[in-house]
Design a protein around this motif. Structure first.
Motif, PDB file in Angstrom:
ATOM      1  N   HIS A  55       0.833  -1.196   0.000  1.00  0.00           N
ATOM      2  CA  HIS A  55       0.000   0.000   0.000  1.00  0.00           C
ATOM      3  C   HIS A  55       0.867   1.245   0.000  1.00  0.00           C
ATOM      4  O   HIS A  55       2.064   1.207   0.275  1.00  0.00           O
ATOM      5  CB  HIS A  55      -0.929   0.014   1.224  1.00  0.00           C
ATOM      6  CG  HIS A  55      -1.892  -1.135   1.244  1.00  0.00           C
ATOM      7  ND1 HIS A  55      -3.020  -1.168   0.455  1.00  0.00           N
ATOM      8  CD2 HIS A  55      -1.879  -2.296   1.931  1.00  0.00           C
ATOM      9  CE1 HIS A  55      -3.672  -2.305   0.674  1.00  0.00           C
ATOM     10  NE2 HIS A  55      -2.996  -3.006   1.562  1.00  0.00           N
ATOM     11  N   SER A  80      -2.108   6.294   2.301  1.00  0.00           N
ATOM     12  CA  SER A  80      -3.454   5.859   1.935  1.00  0.00           C
ATOM     13  C   SER A  80      -3.446   4.356   1.739  1.00  0.00           C
ATOM     14  O   SER A  80      -2.403   3.725   1.637  1.00  0.00           O
ATOM     15  CB  SER A  80      -3.926   6.564   0.657  1.00  0.00           C
ATOM     16  OG  SER A  80      -3.275   6.019  -0.485  1.00  0.00           O
ATOM     17  N   THR A  81      -4.643   3.787   1.669  1.00  0.00           N
ATOM     18  CA  THR A  81      -4.770   2.334   1.496  1.00  0.00           C
ATOM     19  C   THR A  81      -4.765   1.934   0.025  1.00  0.00           C
ATOM     20  O   THR A  81      -4.952   0.756  -0.284  1.00  0.00           O
ATOM     21  CB  THR A  81      -6.055   1.834   2.159  1.00  0.00           C
ATOM     22  OG1 THR A  81      -7.173   2.545   1.601  1.00  0.00           O
ATOM     23  CG2 THR A  81      -6.016   2.047   3.666  1.00  0.00           C
ATOM     24  N   ALA A 136      -6.193   7.123  -4.378  1.00  0.00           N
ATOM     25  CA  ALA A 136      -7.069   7.480  -3.265  1.00  0.00           C
ATOM     26  C   ALA A 136      -7.320   8.989  -3.279  1.00  0.00           C
ATOM     27  O   ALA A 136      -6.632   9.746  -3.980  1.00  0.00           O
ATOM     28  CB  ALA A 136      -6.429   7.066  -1.938  1.00  0.00           C
ATOM     29  N   ARG A 137      -8.286   9.429  -2.498  1.00  0.00           N
ATOM     30  CA  ARG A 137      -8.630  10.851  -2.482  1.00  0.00           C
ATOM     31  C   ARG A 137      -7.464  11.718  -2.027  1.00  0.00           C
ATOM     32  O   ARG A 137      -7.224  12.796  -2.567  1.00  0.00           O
ATOM     33  CB  ARG A 137      -9.859  11.080  -1.594  1.00  0.00           C
ATOM     34  CG  ARG A 137     -11.128  10.468  -2.174  1.00  0.00           C
ATOM     35  CD  ARG A 137     -12.342  10.756  -1.303  1.00  0.00           C
ATOM     36  NE  ARG A 137     -13.538  10.180  -1.913  1.00  0.00           N
ATOM     37  CZ  ARG A 137     -14.264  10.779  -2.847  1.00  0.00           C
ATOM     38  NH1 ARG A 137     -13.910  11.972  -3.274  1.00  0.00           N
ATOM     39  NH2 ARG A 137     -15.326  10.200  -3.352  1.00  0.00           N
ATOM     40  N   PHE A 138      -6.718  11.254  -1.018  1.00  0.00           N
ATOM     41  CA  PHE A 138      -5.588  12.050  -0.551  1.00  0.00           C
ATOM     42  C   PHE A 138      -4.512  12.164  -1.628  1.00  0.00           C
ATOM     43  O   PHE A 138      -3.821  13.193  -1.724  1.00  0.00           O
ATOM     44  CB  PHE A 138      -4.985  11.436   0.714  1.00  0.00           C
ATOM     45  CG  PHE A 138      -3.742  12.129   1.171  1.00  0.00           C
ATOM     46  CD1 PHE A 138      -3.810  13.364   1.793  1.00  0.00           C
ATOM     47  CD2 PHE A 138      -2.488  11.564   0.951  1.00  0.00           C
ATOM     48  CE1 PHE A 138      -2.654  14.025   2.191  1.00  0.00           C
ATOM     49  CE2 PHE A 138      -1.335  12.219   1.345  1.00  0.00           C
ATOM     50  CZ  PHE A 138      -1.422  13.454   1.970  1.00  0.00           C
ATOM     51  N   ASP A 139      -4.349  11.120  -2.456  1.00  0.00           N
ATOM     52  CA  ASP A 139      -3.303  11.121  -3.479  1.00  0.00           C
ATOM     53  C   ASP A 139      -3.471  12.268  -4.467  1.00  0.00           C
ATOM     54  O   ASP A 139      -2.483  12.752  -5.025  1.00  0.00           O
ATOM     55  CB  ASP A 139      -3.298   9.794  -4.236  1.00  0.00           C
ATOM     56  CG  ASP A 139      -3.054   8.604  -3.335  1.00  0.00           C
ATOM     57  OD1 ASP A 139      -2.465   8.808  -2.268  1.00  0.00           O
ATOM     58  OD2 ASP A 139      -3.470   7.490  -3.701  1.00  0.00           O
ATOM     59  N   ALA A 174      -9.464  15.518   2.331  1.00  0.00           N
ATOM     60  CA  ALA A 174      -8.758  14.236   2.424  1.00  0.00           C
ATOM     61  C   ALA A 174      -7.550  14.381   3.347  1.00  0.00           C
ATOM     62  O   ALA A 174      -6.788  15.340   3.246  1.00  0.00           O
ATOM     63  CB  ALA A 174      -8.315  13.775   1.039  1.00  0.00           C
ATOM     64  N   PRO A 202      -4.051  12.542   5.315  1.00  0.00           N
ATOM     65  CA  PRO A 202      -3.082  11.444   5.237  1.00  0.00           C
ATOM     66  C   PRO A 202      -3.224  10.513   6.438  1.00  0.00           C
ATOM     67  O   PRO A 202      -3.486  10.966   7.559  1.00  0.00           O
ATOM     68  CB  PRO A 202      -1.735  12.169   5.253  1.00  0.00           C
ATOM     69  CG  PRO A 202      -1.999  13.419   6.022  1.00  0.00           C
ATOM     70  CD  PRO A 202      -3.400  13.822   5.695  1.00  0.00           C
ATOM     71  N   GLN A 236       0.595   4.490   6.852  1.00  0.00           N
ATOM     72  CA  GLN A 236       0.454   3.037   6.820  1.00  0.00           C
ATOM     73  C   GLN A 236       1.687   2.416   7.481  1.00  0.00           C
ATOM     74  O   GLN A 236       2.784   2.427   6.920  1.00  0.00           O
ATOM     75  CB  GLN A 236       0.299   2.559   5.375  1.00  0.00           C
ATOM     76  CG  GLN A 236      -0.849   3.207   4.619  1.00  0.00           C
ATOM     77  CD  GLN A 236      -2.192   2.938   5.266  1.00  0.00           C
ATOM     78  OE1 GLN A 236      -2.592   1.777   5.439  1.00  0.00           O
ATOM     79  NE2 GLN A 236      -2.898   3.994   5.632  1.00  0.00           N
ATOM     80  N   SER A 266       2.378   9.210  -3.708  1.00  0.00           N
ATOM     81  CA  SER A 266       2.410   8.656  -2.351  1.00  0.00           C
ATOM     82  C   SER A 266       2.959   7.239  -2.283  1.00  0.00           C
ATOM     83  O   SER A 266       2.855   6.587  -1.244  1.00  0.00           O
ATOM     84  CB  SER A 266       1.031   8.705  -1.679  1.00  0.00           C
ATOM     85  OG  SER A 266       0.891   9.910  -0.953  1.00  0.00           O
TER      86      SER A 266
END
Length: 610
Positions: free
Chosen positions: A105, A109-110, A124-127, A133, A135, A138, A248
């Protein structure tokens, strides 16, 4: 389900508003082209792909060896002007290596990490910096980073934290990169390189070349975790496509101290780092696949001078440095450092001044090119990231990873020398190919040969066995794979088959020519249909039936009588390399399995040079 992008064209004013207010977006957005081309249109379609050209490592090693040989030959001819300048000026290099971590991952984000995914499939939205969004670190991404730091003898910090490095560019949706500038997770490491790693012998501290000191230690200032950027693909003439899959992706940045003083050692340092990262499974994609990139900081000063600044921790009085970005091969590292060194020396000799700047390098060129002035800490506006808590690492975790760390390359090479009689060169080459699988194949083959009764009865020397097996695995088996573009994983010849073949060769049951013919047959046939090597030798009546010394002499003399010009070339003109031509003729003319090349060479030399 992956987000579906749509193309958007932004004017300069719209872009400023976009970054000022960050309106809510429900799809990926197009971004601006490079800062000098605001009038162009940029698209970001999901179907955009970039072909990655992977250079086989074997080919890369050959090219690098050829380049080193060429450079050494040129130096041997003696460019007196260049040598005089290098005696006057001292080169200093520090390296920053960015390596993609082997994780499932992304860092915050996942979303999954995948090199083979469709563009913008794992986002992902944060990306892509959608409003709101946040962070989320992980924790699993820390494990390969810690393994890498331990492999480089670093001190793991119990507490590390995240910082924002601000800059605007099309591949960074947030407008900043999250990194560990002030409090990295690892500090104070070291790399030990030897002559076999390809370093310049002149870089070894005094006394040079002595038995007590044949290694060089390169200090590691720190290793920090950070997020990768998007991947940009130019669609000529002026359209740029963005793939946000890489945003990310977890990176580590390895920052060396400026302990490097030659282009060859700079390339060897990056090669050593890649080898270490692969051995501990921290980074599986090396430079040839784009998983590892290097920036080099280059400066020169007159030998014995104090320089004009102190930009590096632990080293005083270095010259003004320039940074060369995104070098993607070992050869590029060596060539770029050489070119920048020569440029700076030429500039200073002419009375000029070296400016602190960022420069670029193009493969095949002879000079670096200016990209921009060098940014500093103030330009990036570093600040602690308010959305991320510090990373706390327990001593129990560090000790567990230290105890379970895979065998490192130097230990593997040393074991290969002691247990299997391989040379340092062969062991390092085998280890560098196919993630060490060829070395394991070679080691298993050697063990099988040594376990055979014939080997024990003949008292075969371990070094001789190791050298023979390494030669066949590297050149004969490797040559077959290279001939039709197959990978090592496609090989169906088992270690038992190769061991049986080479055991027959060493006990003089077959000739080398017959051995190569059998190897070719094994390579081409389906593994389910193959008979054993011994059965193949017996059915083909291929066992060596040596002829007498008198028959050797008679055959050699007849070939010499038929080719007086070749005899004259060897005897009168000193072309001794043509001796092997006579050996080849003897092997071809004789009945299969009756002439040994070594014996034939001995007889030919006796007749040519009585």
């Amino acid at each position: 389900m992956p987000l579906q992008p749509r193309p958007i064209t932004l004017s300069l004013r719209q872009t400023c508003l976009y970054h000022a207010y960050r309106p809510r977006l429900n799809s990926l957005v197009g971004v601006l082209p490079r800062h000098r081309q605001f009038s162009k249109t940029v698209y970001c379609p999901q179907t955009a792909k970039t072909a990655e050209t992977a250079v086989p490592l074997r080919k890369q090693l050959k090219e690098e060896a050829k380049q080193r040989k060429k450079s050494a030959k040129a130096a041997g001819k003696g460019n007196h002007e260049t040598n005089a300048l290098l005696d006057k000026w001292e080169l200093t290099v520090g390296i920053e290596v960015h390596a993609e971590l082997n994780t499932a991952h992304k860092l915050f984000s996942t979303a999954r990490t995948s090199a083979n995914a469709e563009p913008n499939e794992h986002v992902a939205r944060f990306d892509i910096a959608l409003p709101g969004a946040q962070p989320a670190f992980q924790k699993a991404t820390l494990i390969p980073a810690l393994r890498a730091a331990l492999a480089m003898n670093c001190d793991i910090q119990p507490r590390s934290s995240w910082d924002r490095k601000h800059y605007f560019y099309q591949d960074q949706p947030n407008g900043y990169q999250i990194t560990q500038y002030y409090e990295p997770f690892a500090r104070n490491g070291s790399l030990i390189l030897t002559l076999e790693d390809g370093i310049d012998p002149n870089d070894i501290p005094e006394p040079k070349g002595s038995a007590e000191n044949t290694s060089l230690t390169i200090g590691i200032k720190q290793i920090q975790m950070e997020q990768d950027t998007a991947k940009t693909a130019l669609q000529p003439p002026s359209t740029y496509l963005l793939d946000f899959n890489r945003v990310s992706h977890p990176l580590i940045e390895i920052i060396t101290l400026p302990h490097i003083h030659s282009p060859a050692t700079a390339a060897a340092t990056v090669r050593k780092i890649q080898s270490l990262l692969r051995s501990v499974d921290s980074c599986v994609a090396g430079m040839e696949m784009g998983g590892l990139r290097a920036d080099v900081n280059v400066s020169v000063r007159q030998r014995g001078s104090t320089g004009d600044n102190n930009e590096y921790s632990g080293v005083t009085g270095l010259g003004t440095r320039t940074e060369i970005k995104n070098l993607s091969s070992f050869k590029a590292v060596e060539d770029a450092v050489t070119a920048e060194r020569d440029r700076q020396i030429k500039l200073l000799e002419a009375g000029g001044v070296v400016e602190g700047e960022t420069r670029g390098w193009t493969i095949g060129s002879t000079e670096t090119t200016r990209l921009r002035s060098k940014e500093g800490e103030v330009d990036y506006r570093y600040m602690p990231d308010p959305d991320l808590p510090p990373v706390l690492i327990s001593n129990e975790l560090v000790e567990h990873l230290r105890k379970t760390l895979p065998e490192l390359p130097d230990s593997t090479v040393l074991r290969s020398l002691n247990d299997f009689g391989l040379s340092v060169k062969d062991a390092k080459t085998l280890f560098s190919l196919d993630d060490g699988e060829r070395l394991e194949y070679c080691a298993e083959t050697i063990e099988l040969i040594q376990a055979k009764p014939s080997a024990q009865n003949d008292g075969q020397d371990q070094t001789k066995v190791g050298k023979l097996v390494a030669n066949w695995v590297l050149h004969e088996v490797g040559g077959l794979l290279a001939s039709d573009g197959r990978e090592w994983s496609d090989l169906t010849i088992t270690t038992e088959e190769l061991a049986s073949l080479l055991a027959n060769l060493m006990s003089k049951q077959i000739t080398a020519r017959v051995g190569k013919q059998i190897l070719q047959q094994l390579y081409e046939e389906d593994s389910d249909e193959r008979i054993s090597v011994d059965a193949r030798i017996d059915e083909g009546n291929l066992r060596l039936r040596p002829i007498s010394r008198e028959e050797y002499i008679e055959l050699a003399q007849s070939i010499m009588d038929e080719n007086p010009n070749m005899v004259s070339a060897v005897r009168d003109k000193g072309q001794k390399g043509k001796t092997m031509w006579f050996v080849g003729q003897m092997v071809r003319r004789a009945e299969e399995g009756t002439v040994e090349a070594e014996k034939a060479k001995e007889i030919i030399e006796e007749l040519l040079f009585p």
